[in-house]
Write an enzyme that holds these catalytic residues in place. Structure first.
Site, PDB file in Angstrom:
ATOM      1  N   GLU A   1      14.723 -37.774   0.790  1.00 34.17           N
ATOM      2  CA  GLU A   1      15.211 -36.901  -0.273  1.00 34.17           C
ATOM      3  C   GLU A   1      15.286 -35.466   0.237  1.00 34.17           C
ATOM      4  OE1 GLU A   1      16.357 -37.572  -3.475  1.00 34.17           O
ATOM      5  OE2 GLU A   1      16.906 -35.529  -2.989  1.00 34.17           O
TER       6      GLU A   1
ATOM      7  N   ARG B   1      16.005 -29.625  -3.555  1.00 33.27           N
ATOM      8  CA  ARG B   1      15.147 -28.439  -3.602  1.00 33.27           C
ATOM      9  C   ARG B   1      14.730 -28.216  -5.042  1.00 33.27           C
ATOM     10  NH1 ARG B   1      19.676 -24.580  -1.679  1.00 33.27           N
ATOM     11  NH2 ARG B   1      20.730 -26.097  -2.986  1.00 33.27           N
TER      12      ARG B   1
ATOM     13  N   LYS C   1       8.216 -20.552  -4.984  1.00 31.51           N
ATOM     14  CA  LYS C   1       9.564 -19.981  -4.923  1.00 31.51           C
ATOM     15  C   LYS C   1      10.088 -19.887  -6.357  1.00 31.51           C
ATOM     16  CE  LYS C   1      12.200 -24.224  -4.318  1.00 31.51           C
ATOM     17  NZ  LYS C   1      13.229 -24.884  -3.558  1.00 31.51           N
TER      18      LYS C   1
ATOM     19  N   PHE D   1      18.099 -19.187   5.203  1.00 31.88           N
ATOM     20  CA  PHE D   1      16.744 -19.408   5.703  1.00 31.88           C
ATOM     21  C   PHE D   1      16.367 -18.421   6.811  1.00 31.88           C
ATOM     22  CE2 PHE D   1      14.593 -23.114   3.802  1.00 31.88           C
ATOM     23  CZ  PHE D   1      15.498 -23.297   2.781  1.00 31.88           C
TER      24      PHE D   1
ATOM     25  N   CYS E   1       6.101 -29.248   0.685  1.00 31.36           N
ATOM     26  CA  CYS E   1       6.711 -30.030   1.769  1.00 31.36           C
ATOM     27  C   CYS E   1       6.534 -29.462   3.171  1.00 31.36           C
ATOM     28  CB  CYS E   1       8.193 -30.229   1.480  1.00 31.36           C
ATOM     29  SG  CYS E   1       8.456 -31.273   0.032  1.00 31.36           S
TER      30      CYS E   1
ATOM     31  N   ASN F   1      13.030 -30.733   7.675  1.00 26.37           N
ATOM     32  CA  ASN F   1      12.057 -29.802   7.092  1.00 26.37           C
ATOM     33  C   ASN F   1      11.380 -28.938   8.144  1.00 26.37           C
ATOM     34  OD1 ASN F   1      12.459 -30.236   4.462  1.00 26.37           O
ATOM     35  ND2 ASN F   1      10.544 -31.272   4.027  1.00 26.37           N
TER      36      ASN F   1
ATOM     37  N   LYS G   1       1.424 -38.304 -18.134  1.00 28.27           N
ATOM     38  CA  LYS G   1       2.781 -37.919 -17.746  1.00 28.27           C
ATOM     39  C   LYS G   1       3.797 -38.823 -18.443  1.00 28.27           C
ATOM     40  CE  LYS G   1       2.963 -35.810 -13.251  1.00 28.27           C
ATOM     41  NZ  LYS G   1       3.167 -35.907 -11.824  1.00 28.27           N
TER      42      LYS G   1
ATOM     43  N   LYS H   1       2.952 -29.628   4.873  1.00 27.54           N
ATOM     44  CA  LYS H   1       2.481 -31.014   5.014  1.00 27.54           C
ATOM     45  C   LYS H   1       3.353 -31.786   6.003  1.00 27.54           C
ATOM     46  CE  LYS H   1       4.452 -33.801   1.384  1.00 27.54           C
ATOM     47  NZ  LYS H   1       5.295 -34.715   2.112  1.00 27.54           N
TER      48      LYS H   1
END
Ligand SMILES: NC(=O)c1ccc[n+]([C@@H]2O[C@H](COP(=O)([O-])OP(=O)(O)OC[C@H]3O[C@@H](n4cnc5c(N)ncnc54)[C@H](O)[C@@H]3O)[C@@H](O)[C@H]2O)c1
Length: 470
Positions: free
Chosen positions: A160, A163, A347, A276, A287, A235, A35, A290
């Site tokens: 944080e 999105r 998404k 939403f 996210c 979340n 990376k 979890k």
């Protein structure tokens, strides 16, 4: 300021780029040498719109570099962000091993040369700030035991909220910045670091103009524990809200109401809000699942059963299966049939496939003996590389995917699918069956185009049925 960001994933790379864009000198560190090598070459290991441009400008402004060496970067920095992954463990608890290793590494690099703030940006359960502090002290004791009393640092939580897909706008124009710390000096340092954002004192990138009327961003200063909870509460609320929309949609379908109309009707209530509330085949991503599991685990540690959160998780799991049921209702037998999946990413505007509904749907279809074709504008290489066991036939375009298919499933609402020529699609298919997993299309327009259309929570009843007078 001198800043180190540990972890160059979706959060770390964007955070580093934005802070350097604001004028800070940033070093991004990762243990993944591949990376780092690609970032050094100017190539992005993830897909995020506009990130390449932003990184180029960040290099020219504050300066940004990439390395696998944590110690020199941490030693030189005023602020060190931890933005490593916190994936779910087998019992739903957050796996903190990456966080622990980063914290130990920072501790081992710290000397008495300057005051440093170690900031947790990863989503971590309550108490992780204390864990980080303990590990920093251990690291110091291991490497510089005699200097322990002279080495000063503060620990903070800065959850944080970006999105994926609009991460840069979310970082430059956030709705709030949450800073949790009990250390006054750490709070002041972070206020200073974020001042260009809170006062919106920077030239916006030409491709991302500042939203009209935005002159400042609220900074919410809290205790460490509250900041850690804020992220989970945010979340799990959003995941529950979508779950609620899906639950209502499932009832709508049975009673003959249209979920889209119902959500418009409730969303205009400012106490509810329209965002939403889209019914569909459920949320995915790295996210929500979890974080719900992690918060359930934390609640369980305190002997509390969070029933609403359990239900949100269960509703979402069931929602993914609805697509399969709808296909079975239309086709009866899936064995030997060809199903086209439009979209794979969890998404639009990301290549992220973590917990993507598409994967479970593809897996189930293959188990049932169907052939699966798929097209996604961005996520196909990632899907192929990460899921070699899924025997998906990857296609060049949406129309290529639906050609000769017995049914198509709209899984991800990519912009290019909005303008798909539905009549052409219907003409290409063996059976023109469309399961619209995101309620993207107008059912009547789809029917006019020749498609046998099913959405989620959308009644197939005629809209105005004349009443017969006996
Ligand atoms: N992705 C999102 O949209 C999002 C949004 C808000 C919060 N978060 C949270 O932010 C955190 C990071 O998420 P992400 O999506 O960026 O994860 P990611 O998996 O994309 O990136 C994490 C990176 O950390 C690196 N890493 C692991 N251990 C390391 C170590 N000891 N030193 C240096 N690097 C190390 C990994 O190699 C990886 O590149 C998670 O806790 C997540 O819940 C994510």
């Amino acid at each position: 300021m001198r800043v180190t960001v540990i972890g160059t994933g979706y959060v770390g790379t964007v955070t580093g780029a934005c802070l350097a864009y604001l004028g800070h000198r940033v070093t991004c560190v990762d243990v993944d040498a591949d990376k780092i090598a690609s970032l050094q070459r100017g190539e992005l290991p993830i897909y995020e719109p506009r990130l390449s441009e932003l990184l180029r400008e960040a290099a020219a402004r504050g300066g940004i570099d990439f390395t696998t060496e944590l110690a020199p970067a941490a030693a030189e920095s005023d602020v060190i962000f931890i933005a490593v992954g916190t994936p779910p463990g087998p019992g739903g608890e957050a796996n903190l091993s990456y966080l622990e290793s980063a914290a130990r590494g920072i501790g081992a690099a710290m000397d008495a040369g300057r005051f440093r703030v170690v900031v947790n940006k990863s989503t971590v359960p309550v108490g992780s700030g204390n864990l980080v502090e303990a590990l920093l002290r251990e690291g110091i004791r291991d490497t510089r035991p005699s200097e322990e009393k002279k080495i000063h640092f503060g620990v903070a939580s800065n959850p944080e909220f970006l999105r994926e897909g609009c991460a840069i706008a979310d970082s430059l124009y956030p709705e709030r910045i949450v800073l949790g710390t009990e250390d006054e000096r750490a709070l002041e340092t972070l206020r200073e670091l974020y001042r260009p954002l809170t006062e919106q004192r920077f030239d916006p990138p030409p491709y991302l103009p500042r939203p009209a009327g935005l002159t400042s961003v609220p900074l919410v200063a809290t205790t460490l524990t509250s900041a850690e909870m804020i992220k989970y509460a945010a979340n799990t609320f959003l995941a529950t809200k979508i779950g609620f929309a899906n639950e209502i949609a499932n009832i709508c379908e049975r009673v003959g109401a249209d979920a889209k109309e119902v959500m418009t009707g409730i969303g205009l209530d400012s106490r509810i809000g329209s965002r939403f509330l889209n019914a569909g085949l459920g949320w995915g991503g790295s996210c929500f699942g979890k974080d719900i599991q992690s918060l359930l685990h934390t609640a369980g540690e305190y002997g509390y059963q969070a029933r609403l959160l359990e239900a949100a998780l269960a509703v979402n799991r069931a929602q993914r299966q609805i697509v399969i049921q709808k296909l079975q209702e239309k086709l009866f037998i899936l064995k030997g049939r060809t199903i086209a999946l439009l979209g794979l990413a969890f998404k639009p505007d990301t290549d992220d496939l973590r917990d993507a509904p598409s994967l479970q749907i593809a897996e189930r279809l293959l188990q049932l003996g169907a052939r699966v074709k798929a097209y996604d504008p961005i996520a196909m290489p990632a899907c192929r590389a990460q899921n070699p066991e899924l025997k998906i036939q990857y296609c060049e375009s949406a129309l290529d995917a639906v050609r000769d298919a017995n049914a198509a499933v709209l899984v991800t609402e990519w912009a290019e699918f909005r303008t798909l020529d539905l009549a052409q699609m219907a003409a290409l298919m063996q059976q023109p069956i469309l399961v619209d997993g995101r309620n993207l299309y107008d059912p009547e327009a789809a029917a006019r185009a020749g498609l046998d259309y099913t959405g989620i929570g959308r009644s197939t009843r005629q809209r105005v049925t004349p009443m017969r007078v006996p």
